[in-house]
Design a protein around this motif. Structure first.
Motif, PDB file in Angstrom:
ATOM      1  N   GLY A  56       0.772  -1.204  -0.099  1.00 41.08           N
ATOM      2  CA  GLY A  56      -0.083  -0.118   0.182  1.00 41.08           C
ATOM      3  C   GLY A  56       0.746   1.324  -0.127  1.00 41.08           C
ATOM      4  N   ASP A  57       2.343   0.854  -0.119  1.00 38.93           N
ATOM      5  CA  ASP A  57       3.011   2.546   0.234  1.00 38.93           C
ATOM      6  C   ASP A  57       2.371   2.996  -1.575  1.00 38.93           C
ATOM      7  N   ARG A  58       2.582   4.273  -1.492  1.00 35.69           N
ATOM      8  CA  ARG A  58       2.027   4.997  -2.284  1.00 35.69           C
ATOM      9  C   ARG A  58       3.815   6.131  -2.441  1.00 35.69           C
ATOM     10  N   ASP A  59       4.224   6.496  -1.347  1.00 39.45           N
ATOM     11  CA  ASP A  59       5.008   7.824  -2.044  1.00 39.45           C
ATOM     12  C   ASP A  59       6.112   6.577  -2.186  1.00 39.45           C
ATOM     13  N   VAL A  60       6.819   7.312  -3.095  1.00 36.24           N
ATOM     14  CA  VAL A  60       7.933   6.158  -3.749  1.00 36.24           C
ATOM     15  C   VAL A  60       8.274   7.463  -4.627  1.00 36.24           C
ATOM     16  N   PRO A  61       9.478   7.640  -5.362  1.00 35.02           N
ATOM     17  CA  PRO A  61      10.617   8.324  -6.229  1.00 35.02           C
ATOM     18  C   PRO A  61       9.781   8.920  -7.531  1.00 35.02           C
ATOM     19  N   PRO A  62       8.983   9.196  -8.355  1.00 33.07           N
ATOM     20  CA  PRO A  62       8.852   9.362  -9.645  1.00 33.07           C
ATOM     21  C   PRO A  62       9.249   8.469 -10.808  1.00 33.07           C
ATOM     22  N   GLU A  63      10.262   8.059 -10.820  1.00 32.74           N
ATOM     23  CA  GLU A  63      10.837   7.142 -11.182  1.00 32.74           C
ATOM     24  C   GLU A  63      10.507   6.420 -11.050  1.00 32.74           C
ATOM     25  N   ILE A  64       9.959   5.516  -9.748  1.00 30.77           N
ATOM     26  CA  ILE A  64       9.454   4.095  -9.319  1.00 30.77           C
ATOM     27  C   ILE A  64       7.893   3.962 -10.530  1.00 30.77           C
ATOM     28  N   ASP A  65       7.744   5.400  -9.487  1.00 35.50           N
ATOM     29  CA  ASP A  65       5.949   5.659 -10.291  1.00 35.50           C
ATOM     30  C   ASP A  65       6.169   4.861 -12.425  1.00 35.50           C
ATOM     31  N   ALA A  66       6.774   5.592 -13.011  1.00 33.14           N
ATOM     32  CA  ALA A  66       7.384   5.670 -13.721  1.00 33.14           C
ATOM     33  C   ALA A  66       7.459   4.032 -14.672  1.00 33.14           C
ATOM     34  N   TYR A  67       7.961   3.425 -13.942  1.00 32.87           N
ATOM     35  CA  TYR A  67       8.691   1.819 -14.425  1.00 32.87           C
ATOM     36  C   TYR A  67       7.375   1.404 -13.961  1.00 32.87           C
ATOM     37  N   ALA A  68       6.888   0.945 -13.007  1.00 24.97           N
ATOM     38  CA  ALA A  68       5.905   0.250 -12.473  1.00 24.97           C
ATOM     39  C   ALA A  68       4.695   0.255 -13.378  1.00 24.97           C
ATOM     40  N   GLN A  69       4.083   1.918 -14.288  1.00 22.25           N
ATOM     41  CA  GLN A  69       3.612   2.340 -15.517  1.00 22.25           C
ATOM     42  C   GLN A  69       3.316   1.792 -16.212  1.00 22.25           C
ATOM     43  N   GLY A  70       4.247   1.310 -16.785  1.00 17.29           N
ATOM     44  CA  GLY A  70       5.337   0.468 -18.514  1.00 17.29           C
ATOM     45  C   GLY A  70       5.183  -1.286 -18.006  1.00 17.29           C
ATOM     46  N   PHE A  71       5.577  -1.088 -16.989  1.00 11.25           N
ATOM     47  CA  PHE A  71       5.395  -2.372 -16.677  1.00 11.25           C
ATOM     48  C   PHE A  71       4.440  -3.958 -17.216  1.00 11.25           C
ATOM     49  N   THR A  72       3.308  -3.662 -17.879  1.00  5.51           N
ATOM     50  CA  THR A  72       2.879  -4.745 -18.573  1.00  5.51           C
ATOM     51  C   THR A  72       3.465  -5.128 -19.524  1.00  5.51           C
ATOM     52  N   SER A  73       4.134  -4.330 -20.055  1.00  2.00           N
ATOM     53  CA  SER A  73       5.140  -4.305 -21.244  1.00  2.00           C
ATOM     54  C   SER A  73       6.377  -4.451 -21.289  1.00  2.00           C
ATOM     55  N   TYR A  74       6.084  -5.232 -19.758  1.00  2.00           N
ATOM     56  CA  TYR A  74       7.672  -5.384 -20.053  1.00  2.00           C
ATOM     57  C   TYR A  74       8.025  -7.266 -19.986  1.00  2.00           C
ATOM     58  N   ARG A  75       9.212  -7.704 -20.224  1.00  2.00           N
ATOM     59  CA  ARG A  75       9.448  -8.972 -20.807  1.00  2.00           C
ATOM     60  C   ARG A  75      10.303  -9.000 -19.444  1.00  2.00           C
ATOM     61  N   GLY A  76       9.885  -9.598 -18.249  1.00  2.00           N
ATOM     62  CA  GLY A  76      10.476 -10.420 -17.082  1.00  2.00           C
ATOM     63  C   GLY A  76      11.072  -9.839 -15.867  1.00  2.00           C
ATOM     64  N   PHE A  77      11.525 -10.422 -15.353  1.00  2.00           N
ATOM     65  CA  PHE A  77      12.856 -10.224 -14.901  1.00  2.00           C
ATOM     66  C   PHE A  77      14.116  -9.090 -15.094  1.00  2.00           C
ATOM     67  N   ALA A  78      14.339  -9.923 -16.680  1.00  2.00           N
ATOM     68  CA  ALA A  78      15.773  -8.952 -17.083  1.00  2.00           C
ATOM     69  C   ALA A  78      15.150  -7.662 -17.287  1.00  2.00           C
ATOM     70  N   ASP A  79      14.334  -6.671 -16.869  1.00  2.00           N
ATOM     71  CA  ASP A  79      13.314  -5.907 -17.166  1.00  2.00           C
ATOM     72  C   ASP A  79      13.478  -5.284 -16.067  1.00  2.00           C
ATOM     73  N   ALA A  80      14.269  -5.591 -15.006  1.00  2.00           N
ATOM     74  CA  ALA A  80      14.205  -4.596 -13.702  1.00  2.00           C
ATOM     75  C   ALA A  80      15.144  -3.266 -14.187  1.00  2.00           C
TER      76      ALA A  80
END
Length: 119
Positions: A56-80
Motif C-alpha cells: 500500500g506504500d504510494r510514497d515512492v520516487p517518481p521514477e519508480i512510478d514511471a517504471y511501474a506504469q509501463g510494467f505490463t509491457s516488460y518481458r520479465g525479470f530481465a526488465d528490472a
C-alpha cells in the motif's frame, strides 16, 4: 588520495540493507515487480537478500512510478531497474526473511543498459 577514497566510500552503496527499524542507507540493487505479497522488491546485488516495499506504500520516487506504469509491457525479470536505492527499514533485518523498507530516493538507475529517468 585519502580524501578521494573517503569521498568514494561515503557515496557508494552498501551491500546490506539497514539493520534496525528507522535506519536508512543506500543499497545497490535490482528493483522489479514480483507476484504475491510484497510485489515491489529490491534484490541487494551481491547478496541473497530481498527487501520489499509495503503493497500500500504510494510514497515512492517518481521514477519508480514511471517504471511501474509501463510494467505490463516488460518481458520479465530481465526488465528490472538496476541502480542505487536509498531505503529506510520499517522493521529490523532478519536473515531468511524479506525485510520491509520505505524507498525514499534513487540514483544511477539503468534499464536495459540505458539510463532511466522519470519523464
Amino acid at each position: 588520495m585519502f580524501l578521494l577514497a573517503f569521498a568514494h566510500a561515503a557515496t557508494s552503496a552498501a551491500t546490506t540493507p539497514p539493520s534496525h527499524a528507522g535506519d536508512c542507507k543506500w543499497v545497490h540493487g535490482r528493483y522489479t515487480i514480483y507476484n504475491g505479497s510484497g510485489v515491489r522488491r529490491i534484490w541487494v546485488i551481491g547478496t541473497r537478500r530481498l527487501i520489499a516495499l509495503h503493497d500500500g506504500d504510494r510514497d515512492v520516487p517518481p521514477e519508480i512510478d514511471a517504471y511501474a506504469q509501463g510494467f505490463t509491457s516488460y518481458r520479465g525479470f530481465a526488465d528490472a531497474l538496476s541502480g542505487d536505492f536509498y531505503v529506510c527499514a520499517r522493521e529490523r533485518s532478519r536473515p531468511g526473511w524479506i525485510q520491509h523498507v520505505r524507498l525514499a530516493k534513487t540514483r544511477h538507475l539503468v534499464f536495459h543498459g540505458k539510463p532511466f529517468r522519470a519523464q
